[in-house]
Design an enzyme around this catalytic site. Sequence first.
Site, PDB file in Angstrom:
ATOM      1  N   ASP A  22     -14.227 -12.403 -25.447  1.00 30.13           N
ATOM      2  CA  ASP A  22     -13.719 -12.360 -24.648  1.00 30.13           C
ATOM      3  C   ASP A  22     -12.246 -12.414 -25.417  1.00 30.13           C
ATOM      4  O   ASP A  22     -10.785 -12.595 -25.026  1.00 30.13           O
ATOM      5  CB  ASP A  22     -13.659 -12.997 -23.546  1.00 30.13           C
ATOM      6  N   GLN A  65     -18.043 -15.650 -16.581  1.00 30.97           N
ATOM      7  CA  GLN A  65     -17.230 -14.710 -16.134  1.00 30.97           C
ATOM      8  C   GLN A  65     -15.819 -15.883 -15.199  1.00 30.97           C
ATOM      9  O   GLN A  65     -16.463 -17.196 -14.806  1.00 30.97           O
ATOM     10  CB  GLN A  65     -18.488 -14.292 -14.780  1.00 30.97           C
ATOM     11  N   LYS A  99     -19.607  -5.079 -15.866  1.00 29.07           N
ATOM     12  CA  LYS A  99     -20.234  -5.306 -17.182  1.00 29.07           C
ATOM     13  C   LYS A  99     -21.290  -4.988 -17.765  1.00 29.07           C
ATOM     14  O   LYS A  99     -21.713  -4.254 -18.755  1.00 29.07           O
ATOM     15  CB  LYS A  99     -19.528  -6.814 -17.224  1.00 29.07           C
TER      16      LYS A  99
END
Length: 280
Positions: free
Chosen positions: A118, A95, A51
């Site tokens: 997200d 995460q 990422k």
Amino acid sequence: MYIYGKEVSKTTREELARHVAEFGSRYGRVPCLAVVLVGEDPASQTYVRNKILGCEEVGIRSISRVYEDGTPQETIAQELRALAADDAVDGILVQLPLPKGYDERYLLSLIPDSKDVDGFSPNNLGLLCMDKPRTVSCTPFGVMKLLESTGVSLAGKHAVVVGRSNTVGKPMAMLLLSADCTVTVCHSKTPDLSAFTRQADILVVAAGRPKMVRADMVKPGAIVIDVGINRVDGKLCGDVDPDVESVASYLTPVPGGVGPMTISMLLYNTYRAAVARENA
Ligand code: NAD
């Protein structure tokens, strides 16, 4: 035929890099993504690294905050509150999965909707269900881009989604419904899974069960998207047996299918969050 996420993703990222550069000239800063990693899980470390590399590729600034497993939950909560209040940060990502003992829902609730790149917040998921998407969960969003890349019209097709998680299966079903598919969602309690998968014109598998979908479970000519990422004997494999390629019209490989698209959509969501914050 395989749909290579890396190739589709290349075009998306090149376009995004141009938008990010324009954003920089217009607002005198670049979009910024903060990534929070807790624990030492090697897969999570790899995802975070990819990422951050993705951010560098398109010109997005990234900040990473890494905590050892066992760090008090309140320390991480404080960090999330600080990132939420930081005007220079456009997107925040924790995460997942978090190590055992952390309250995932509580920690994610500290990310404001406007920085939830997200697309996991109840509001962002709710807006998607109401056909008013704001930030769309990156993996299902990436799957839609992969489907788009085939040029096949989705309207009226029977889409079967295997998996009903809040992060993949449910938003995936909503996006396919918005694209005018007839959608069936299967899960671990679905009896006779193959009776459903065999009806699918579009089959999206996100169960986390290595090579669970075999060629005899797929309708000839179906488009099959393999979201699964499993490690078997140190090697990566998906939820779909590679033999399915001989039956399907399209199949995404693992690795190199959905994974690169997920990261591209995260980068896109970060850019969009930055634009929305500048125009708020
Ligand atoms: P999850 O464990 O939260 O959900 C799995 C879902 O699959 C559940 O809804 C469960 O009911 C269903 N399921 C499990 N076994 C089943 C079976 N035998 N038959 C039918 N349904 C079954 O997982 P998740 O977070 O949704 O992720 C699913 C998979 O996708 C995992 O392998 C994960 O690593 C992968 N993933 C990949 C990406 C990517 O970028 N490629 C992103 C997110 C998740």
